[in-house]
Motif scaffolding. Sequence first.
Motif, short mmCIF file in Angstrom:
data_model
loop_
_atom_site.label_atom_id
_atom_site.label_comp_id
_atom_site.label_asym_id
_atom_site.label_seq_id
_atom_site.Cartn_x
_atom_site.Cartn_y
_atom_site.Cartn_z
N UNK A 103 0.81 -1.21 0.00
CA UNK A 103 0.00 0.00 0.00
C UNK A 103 0.85 1.27 0.00
N UNK A 104 2.15 1.11 0.07
CA UNK A 104 3.04 2.27 -0.02
C UNK A 104 3.47 2.55 -1.46
N UNK A 105 3.14 1.64 -2.35
CA UNK A 105 3.56 1.78 -3.76
C UNK A 105 2.81 2.92 -4.43
N UNK A 106 3.48 3.58 -5.37
CA UNK A 106 2.86 4.65 -6.14
C UNK A 106 1.83 4.08 -7.13
N UNK A 107 1.01 4.98 -7.68
CA UNK A 107 0.02 4.58 -8.67
C UNK A 107 0.70 3.89 -9.86
N UNK A 108 0.12 2.77 -10.28
CA UNK A 108 0.62 2.06 -11.46
C UNK A 108 -0.33 2.24 -12.64
N UNK A 109 -1.65 2.21 -12.39
CA UNK A 109 -2.65 2.33 -13.45
C UNK A 109 -3.50 3.59 -13.24
N UNK A 110 -4.12 4.04 -14.32
CA UNK A 110 -4.93 5.26 -14.24
C UNK A 110 -6.20 5.02 -13.43
N UNK A 160 1.41 -5.35 -18.96
CA UNK A 160 2.39 -4.29 -19.22
C UNK A 160 2.85 -3.66 -17.91
N UNK A 161 1.90 -3.42 -17.00
CA UNK A 161 2.26 -2.88 -15.69
C UNK A 161 3.01 -3.89 -14.85
N UNK A 162 2.58 -5.13 -14.91
CA UNK A 162 3.24 -6.19 -14.15
C UNK A 162 4.67 -6.39 -14.62
N UNK A 163 4.89 -6.26 -15.93
CA UNK A 163 6.22 -6.54 -16.48
C UNK A 163 7.26 -5.53 -16.00
N UNK A 164 6.83 -4.32 -15.64
CA UNK A 164 7.80 -3.32 -15.18
C UNK A 164 7.94 -3.28 -13.66
N UNK A 165 7.10 -4.04 -12.96
CA UNK A 165 7.17 -4.02 -11.49
C UNK A 165 7.49 -5.38 -10.87
N UNK A 166 7.45 -6.45 -11.64
CA UNK A 166 7.74 -7.78 -11.10
C UNK A 166 9.18 -7.85 -10.60
N UNK A 167 9.37 -8.54 -9.50
CA UNK A 167 10.72 -8.68 -8.93
C UNK A 167 11.53 -9.74 -9.67
N UNK A 168 10.86 -10.83 -10.04
CA UNK A 168 11.54 -11.94 -10.71
C UNK A 168 11.72 -11.65 -12.20
N UNK A 169 12.92 -11.90 -12.72
CA UNK A 169 13.18 -11.69 -14.14
C UNK A 169 12.33 -12.65 -14.99
N UNK A 180 -0.25 3.71 -18.15
CA UNK A 180 0.52 3.07 -17.08
C UNK A 180 1.61 4.05 -16.66
N UNK A 181 1.77 4.21 -15.37
CA UNK A 181 2.77 5.14 -14.87
C UNK A 181 4.18 4.60 -15.09
N UNK A 182 5.18 5.38 -14.74
CA UNK A 182 6.57 4.96 -14.88
C UNK A 182 7.10 4.30 -13.61
N UNK A 183 6.22 4.06 -12.65
CA UNK A 183 6.63 3.45 -11.39
C UNK A 183 7.16 2.03 -11.60
N UNK A 184 8.25 1.71 -10.92
CA UNK A 184 8.80 0.36 -10.96
C UNK A 184 8.68 -0.31 -9.59
N UNK A 185 8.01 0.38 -8.67
CA UNK A 185 7.78 -0.19 -7.34
C UNK A 185 6.57 -1.11 -7.40
N UNK A 186 6.73 -2.38 -7.08
CA UNK A 186 5.60 -3.33 -7.23
C UNK A 186 4.51 -3.14 -6.19
N UNK A 187 3.27 -2.88 -6.61
CA UNK A 187 2.17 -2.83 -5.66
C UNK A 187 1.68 -4.22 -5.27
N UNK A 188 2.02 -5.23 -6.11
CA UNK A 188 1.54 -6.58 -5.88
C UNK A 188 2.70 -7.58 -5.89
#
Length: 334
Positions: free
Chosen positions: A81-88, A201-210, A249-257
Amino acid sequence: MEHSAKLISSEVAALWSAYMQNSMSHCVIQHFANVNEDKESNEIIQSALSNCRNVVSGVKEIFEKEKHGIPIGFSQEDVNLEADRLYSALFALRYIKYMAAAGTAASSALLEVLARNDVREFFSQTSQMFMQLYNDSCEILLKKGAFIRSPTLPPMEKAENLQSESFLSSIVGKHRPLTVIELAHISKNTETNSIGRTFVAGFSQTAKSSEVRKYMERGAEIAAKHETVFREILVDDGVAMPSSWDSTISQSIEPPFSDKLMMFHINSLSALSVAGYGTGIGTSLRKDIGGHYTRLMSEILQYAGDGVKLMIENRWLEQPPQNVDREALRNRNV
């Protein structure tokens, strides 16, 4: 004597699936609620959260009564819940509309395999809850001028019966016009791919695992390809194109999920796509459209299967309740 029936397999399956889906959606919508700045959307988002909580608590109550194990599902560990907005904000509304429609359809369809009164009552109430949420989300999207409509056709002048089998296939390389039923399913399946493409698209920029990032990138390519196929069918038929979904989709790379939640979510969307394509095959009389659906469905099944393998490798896939392994019991002392 009062008859106290045990839960049957179809009831356990329905309850287990409802718990998994709604505990997941609750995490997703929590993120939407936390970053929401649109006052008009707040009531809808809170209603969606309430619906998910009601389903999870309702399933838990029935399972506890039956001394049935509670699913692990998804919890606060799966949402940041500390992650920035990922989707509009608009995409959040459309997600809730889509989720509410899927929840309504699933709850209604399950009723025919439920026997116990309390379980039938639970899913009847669930269906009503999500139907209300769907209608409310439609209203706000219409108010914002953001409801995605299927194509509009001229009114039918008169009803008539088919007179030739050529209706089923092409005539000298030219296909007959699409029916409204075929159009409805093409539009619906385009929408499903649009939602999936935006999510991955949002998941691909925030996922921890390659590995998860690569899997999501592949999913985005598949969804874009399928959208193109459906849109080309409409273009070839001279049908006005429906407006596009807001996929900002925002430029955030911090994963909300968590990666676990993201993989499960895409697996669920893949299942919905397969179901939608199956319905499309069954309701499309033009053979070329059935061919498209069959080919695209095969691709989704392959993608989903690879996702299941990845989830198992990382121990992210929760095992559904299953029948007793009699052979294992017989061989326990061998």
